[in-house]
Motif scaffolding. Sequence first.
Motif, short mmCIF file in Angstrom:
data_model
loop_
_atom_site.label_atom_id
_atom_site.label_comp_id
_atom_site.label_asym_id
_atom_site.label_seq_id
_atom_site.Cartn_x
_atom_site.Cartn_y
_atom_site.Cartn_z
N GLN A 26 91.34 69.62 69.76
CA GLN A 26 91.13 68.82 70.95
C GLN A 26 89.90 67.92 70.79
OE1 GLN A 26 93.12 68.53 73.64
NE2 GLN A 26 94.52 69.82 72.51
N ARG A 27 88.92 68.43 70.05
CA ARG A 27 87.68 67.70 69.86
C ARG A 27 87.12 68.05 68.49
NH1 ARG A 27 83.75 65.67 73.49
NH2 ARG A 27 81.72 65.58 72.52
N ALA A 28 86.75 67.04 67.71
CA ALA A 28 86.21 67.27 66.38
C ALA A 28 85.05 66.31 66.13
CB ALA A 28 87.28 67.07 65.32
N THR A 29 84.13 66.74 65.30
CA THR A 29 83.01 65.90 64.91
C THR A 29 82.95 65.85 63.39
OG1 THR A 29 81.76 66.54 66.87
CG2 THR A 29 80.51 65.59 65.06
N ILE A 30 82.84 64.66 62.85
CA ILE A 30 82.71 64.47 61.41
C ILE A 30 81.23 64.30 61.10
CG2 ILE A 30 83.17 62.91 59.50
CD1 ILE A 30 85.86 62.31 60.79
N LEU A 31 80.75 65.07 60.15
CA LEU A 31 79.37 64.96 59.68
C LEU A 31 79.40 64.54 58.22
CD1 LEU A 31 77.97 68.27 61.20
CD2 LEU A 31 77.72 65.96 62.12
N PHE A 32 78.63 63.54 57.87
CA PHE A 32 78.54 63.07 56.50
C PHE A 32 77.40 63.78 55.78
CE2 PHE A 32 80.50 59.49 58.73
CZ PHE A 32 81.60 59.26 57.92
N GLU A 33 77.69 64.35 54.61
CA GLU A 33 76.65 65.00 53.80
C GLU A 33 76.84 64.58 52.34
OE1 GLU A 33 76.74 69.21 54.25
OE2 GLU A 33 76.32 69.14 56.39
N ASP A 34 75.76 64.25 51.68
CA ASP A 34 75.77 63.93 50.25
C ASP A 34 76.82 62.89 49.88
OD1 ASP A 34 73.73 65.82 49.80
OD2 ASP A 34 75.21 67.43 49.72
N ILE A 35 76.91 61.82 50.65
CA ILE A 35 77.86 60.75 50.40
C ILE A 35 77.32 59.84 49.31
CG2 ILE A 35 79.07 58.76 51.42
CD1 ILE A 35 79.89 61.48 52.58
N SER A 36 78.13 59.59 48.27
CA SER A 36 77.69 58.70 47.20
C SER A 36 78.45 57.38 47.19
CB SER A 36 77.83 59.39 45.84
OG SER A 36 79.19 59.73 45.61
N LEU A 60 87.42 62.37 68.59
CA LEU A 60 86.90 62.46 67.23
C LEU A 60 85.58 61.70 67.22
CD1 LEU A 60 87.22 63.24 64.21
CD2 LEU A 60 88.23 60.97 63.89
N GLU A 61 84.51 62.40 66.95
CA GLU A 61 83.19 61.78 66.93
C GLU A 61 82.62 61.78 65.53
OE1 GLU A 61 80.86 64.10 69.60
OE2 GLU A 61 81.83 63.30 71.37
N ILE A 62 81.81 60.79 65.25
CA ILE A 62 81.03 60.78 64.02
C ILE A 62 79.64 61.19 64.45
CG2 ILE A 62 80.18 59.39 62.12
CD1 ILE A 62 82.70 57.66 62.49
N GLY A 63 79.25 62.41 64.10
CA GLY A 63 78.01 62.97 64.60
C GLY A 63 76.89 62.94 63.58
N GLY A 64 75.74 63.32 64.05
CA GLY A 64 74.58 63.38 63.17
C GLY A 64 74.14 62.00 62.73
N GLU A 65 73.34 61.97 61.73
CA GLU A 65 72.84 60.71 61.21
C GLU A 65 73.75 60.21 60.10
OE1 GLU A 65 68.81 59.10 59.08
OE2 GLU A 65 68.64 60.65 60.60
N ARG A 66 74.29 59.01 60.29
CA ARG A 66 75.16 58.43 59.27
C ARG A 66 74.31 57.79 58.19
NH1 ARG A 66 79.02 55.56 63.02
NH2 ARG A 66 77.53 53.91 62.74
N PRO A 67 74.67 58.03 56.93
CA PRO A 67 73.93 57.36 55.85
C PRO A 67 74.08 55.85 55.94
CG PRO A 67 75.33 59.13 55.00
CD PRO A 67 75.69 58.93 56.43
#
Length: 90
Positions: A26-36, A60-67
């Motif tokens: 129903q609700r999801a958050t995408i977090l980016f980590e170690d993106i090259s 669908l959210e893009i959470g946290g700090e995006r690189p």
Amino acid sequence: MKDGNRRATVEGEGRRIVLSGELTVQRATILFEDISDVDLSFLQILHAVRTACETMGRTLEIGGERPELVDRAIDRAGLLRGSCGHDGLG
């Protein structure tokens, strides 16, 4: 990850993602980590998923700090908020 009939695996250094079984969110958050690197295909898929979620009344959210790398790719792709007629990825 395996839980009941659900399965998610990443193969070949993250190049292939396999999802099977019942996958409901129903609700999801995408977090980016170690993106090259981020390419247009990834952004198009992400945008399509976000649009589909909005259509179905899900979030669908893009959470946290995006690189910065991701922000630049979103800008180059023209997917900033409002630039594609709705919420975009920005």
